[in-house]
Design an enzyme around this catalytic site. Structure first.
Site, short mmCIF file in Angstrom:
data_model
loop_
_atom_site.label_atom_id
_atom_site.label_comp_id
_atom_site.label_asym_id
_atom_site.label_seq_id
_atom_site.Cartn_x
_atom_site.Cartn_y
_atom_site.Cartn_z
N LYS A 95 -70.65 5.61 16.45
CA LYS A 95 -71.65 4.70 16.64
C LYS A 95 -71.00 3.35 16.61
O LYS A 95 -70.59 2.93 15.43
CB LYS A 95 -72.61 4.96 15.47
CG LYS A 95 -74.13 4.42 15.98
CD LYS A 95 -74.26 2.63 16.25
CE LYS A 95 -74.09 2.09 15.22
NZ LYS A 95 -74.36 0.77 15.37
N THR B 154 -69.21 -5.10 3.00
CA THR B 154 -69.59 -4.20 1.80
C THR B 154 -71.21 -4.08 1.62
O THR B 154 -71.33 -2.94 1.33
CB THR B 154 -68.98 -4.94 0.87
OG1 THR B 154 -67.61 -5.25 1.03
CG2 THR B 154 -69.23 -4.55 -0.53
N GLU C 34 -63.73 0.83 4.91
CA GLU C 34 -62.92 -0.03 5.19
C GLU C 34 -63.88 -1.41 5.06
O GLU C 34 -64.37 -1.49 6.11
CB GLU C 34 -62.06 -0.04 6.17
CG GLU C 34 -60.65 -1.19 5.93
CD GLU C 34 -60.97 -2.15 6.82
OE1 GLU C 34 -61.53 -3.27 6.29
OE2 GLU C 34 -60.60 -2.22 7.92
N CYS D 8 -61.04 -8.68 9.02
CA CYS D 8 -61.52 -8.30 7.66
C CYS D 8 -60.25 -8.83 6.71
O CYS D 8 -60.59 -9.14 5.48
CB CYS D 8 -61.64 -7.00 7.45
SG CYS D 8 -60.39 -5.92 8.19
N GLU E 16 -67.19 -13.75 1.97
CA GLU E 16 -66.56 -13.49 3.53
C GLU E 16 -67.26 -14.11 4.36
O GLU E 16 -68.49 -14.04 4.78
CB GLU E 16 -66.36 -11.89 3.79
CG GLU E 16 -65.36 -11.51 5.09
CD GLU E 16 -65.53 -10.41 4.93
OE1 GLU E 16 -64.29 -9.69 5.63
OE2 GLU E 16 -66.40 -9.41 5.20
#
Length: 499
Positions: free
Chosen positions: A190, A245, A266, A300, A397
């Site tokens: 996906k 996350t 990850e 990331c 982030e």
């Protein structure tokens, strides 16, 4: 901002050849007939209508993958034969590097020159690396107590759900499917709804390379429908996810409440880039800037928390501001451009929100901080100083071209502050002192620490996080473990003189 070239001005806009789901070896519309628009972030124009898969389409893809795993040739082929097919797949990716790079440029706003020279060829090399690993998967023999001998087998885990992000849509795909296919698994992929095009292209190339029908399936669609269906599916044996996350939590919850499938994640990062006062400022400042805003900050492992020792702080900040002001932002097809647009309007607005939050909380805006006028999701490279550890821009982030610069005094202080984060994906340590390098790299709680370099990725070197940056590894032989199970077999030995 650099002037955007038009198609008539020489930019090669590839024909979009694949817009349907890829299930059991063929492209097919979604069962509902629904589609969604994929948009070019350079100009906000619609590129194509893409088939919108949902739970029913995922069921079809899983059924194809399950049949291919339980009854098809792929997991039963000798590893050397899988390796030959994967090598052909890698060759086809390399042959189509220009077209795939162009697809990622119009779909994700990525620099065309970098995609053509780095992202796509590196992805091909990753597939080749795992092609070479396919016939090196083996167990061990065990001398058991008593009149028994044992051995272990390393067997493919089964059907794998692969959910990939939008920031490196082609490259991250190869990191995951290379290992999974080498192990003998079958796949339901996906791609992110923002960037579905390269995954569909890769499915086409995999079939051309000889990957059997049903082994590699692609369901385009949205995370809350197609992605959720993969994470919760009772007949998927493992799910691997790269992304935020927040969504990683949902994937884990779905895996736990369904069939307790294996999970590797990850996830996000807020990586420290630590600069000690013994470095050459002119050499390290450009590296620090790239660590923060390469790929428009949509990476990331971005080293977006830049800690600079007080002895060189002023000089270092001044140099980074100078470099930032010369950075060329514009159409990512232009070879002079160093920064393209954010991937979509939602991410563009999110980054601008964080910039405003930084101003409100008292950080000093040194340069940038504004969007560019006109069409496209372009944002100026942005540097904040006087950033405190508790500020939002130092904790969350951002995934945009935003750097937070902070001053430190001692090794002990910077280690403590660098580790004061919920994330643990990567870190950079810049120093000419080997003792400092060893002490800090051993003390940082992160999956990867780069000393006097950054973004030093390699197929041999595992990539993954600590803490809320996830678990499991991509790349390296270690990543194969995530797609294999160990079976122990014991058998009696009768009347052996060697017992």
């Amino acid at each position: 901002m650099a002037t955007e070239k038009s198609q008539r001005g020489g930019v090669w806009i590839p024909e979009i050849r694949f817009t349907n789901l890829f299930i059991d070896g063929r492209f097919t519309p979604s069962l509902s007939g629904k589609t969604f628009k994929t948009v070019d972030p350079r100009n906000e124009e619609v590129i194509a209508e893409i088939a919108e898969g949902d739970k029913e389409d995922v069921d079809l893809a899983v059924r194809a993958a399950r049949t291919a795993f339980d009854h098809g040739p792929w997991p039963r082929l000798p590893g050397s034969e899988r390796g030959k097919i994967l090598t052909k797949f890698a060759d086809l990716i390399a042959e189509h590097a220009e077209e795939i790079a162009a697809v990622d440029t119009i779909n994700a706003g990525k620099l065309y020159t970098v995609g053509k020279a780095v992202d796509i060829p590196t992805g091909a090399d990753t597939i080749r690396y795992f092609a070479g690993a396919a016939d090196k998967i083996h167990g061990s023999t065990v001398r058991m107590s008593g009149s028994l001998q044992g051995y272990t087998l390393r067997e493919p885990i089964g059907v794998v759900g692969v959910i990939i992000p939008w920031n490196f849509p082609a490259q991250i795909l190869t990191m995951k499917i290379g290992a999974a296919l080498a192990a003998g698994c079958t796949l339901v992929i996906k791609p992110a709804e923002q960037t579905p095009l390269s995954a569909l292209f890769y499915a086409h190339l995999a079939k051309q390379a000889g990957v059997p029908d049903g082994v590699m399936n692609v369901v385009t669609g949205f995370g809350h429908t197609a992605g959720a269906a993969i994470a919760a599916h009772m007949d998927i044996d493992k799910v691997t996810f790269t992304g935020s996350t927040e969504v990683g939590r949902l994937v884990m919850q779905a895996a736990a409440t369904s069939n307790l499938k294996a999970v590797s994640l990850e996830l996000g990062g807020k990586s420290p880039f630590i600069v000690f006062d013994d470095v050459d400022v002119d050499k390290v400042a450009p590296l620090a800037l790239d660590a923060s805003i390469f790929n428009k900050g949509e990476i990331c492992v971005a080293g977006s928390r830049v800690f600079v020792q007080e002895g060189i702080y002023d000089k270092f900040v001044s140099k980074m501001v100078e470099l930032s002001k010369t950075r060329v932002v514009g159409d990512p097809f232009d070879p002079k451009v160093q920064q393209g647009p954010q991937v979509d309007k939602k991410q563009y607005e999110r980054v601008l929100h964080f910039i405003e939050q930084g101003k409100k909380e008292g950080a000093t805006l040194l340069t940038g901080g504004e969007p560019y006028p006109g069409k496209g999701y372009y944002i100026q490279p942005t540097i904040f100083s006087d950033v405190q550890d508790e500020m939002t821009i130092a904790k969350e982030e951002i995934f945009g071209p935003v750097m937070s610069v902070m001053k430190f005094r001692t090794i002990e202080e910077v280690i403590k502050r660098a580790n004061s984060t919920k994330y643990g994906l990567a870190a950079g340590v810049m120093t000419n002192n080997i003792n400092i390098a060893n002490t800090v790299s051993r003390s940082i709680r992160a999956g990867t620490v780069w000393i006097n370099c950054y973004f030093a990725f390699d197929n041999e070197l595992p990539l993954g996080g600590y803490k809320m940056s996830g678990f499991g590894r991509d790349l390296g032989f270690e990543s194969l473990d995530g797609y294999l199970q160990t079976k122990s077999i014991a058998t009696p030995i009768y009347n052996s003189p060697w017992l």
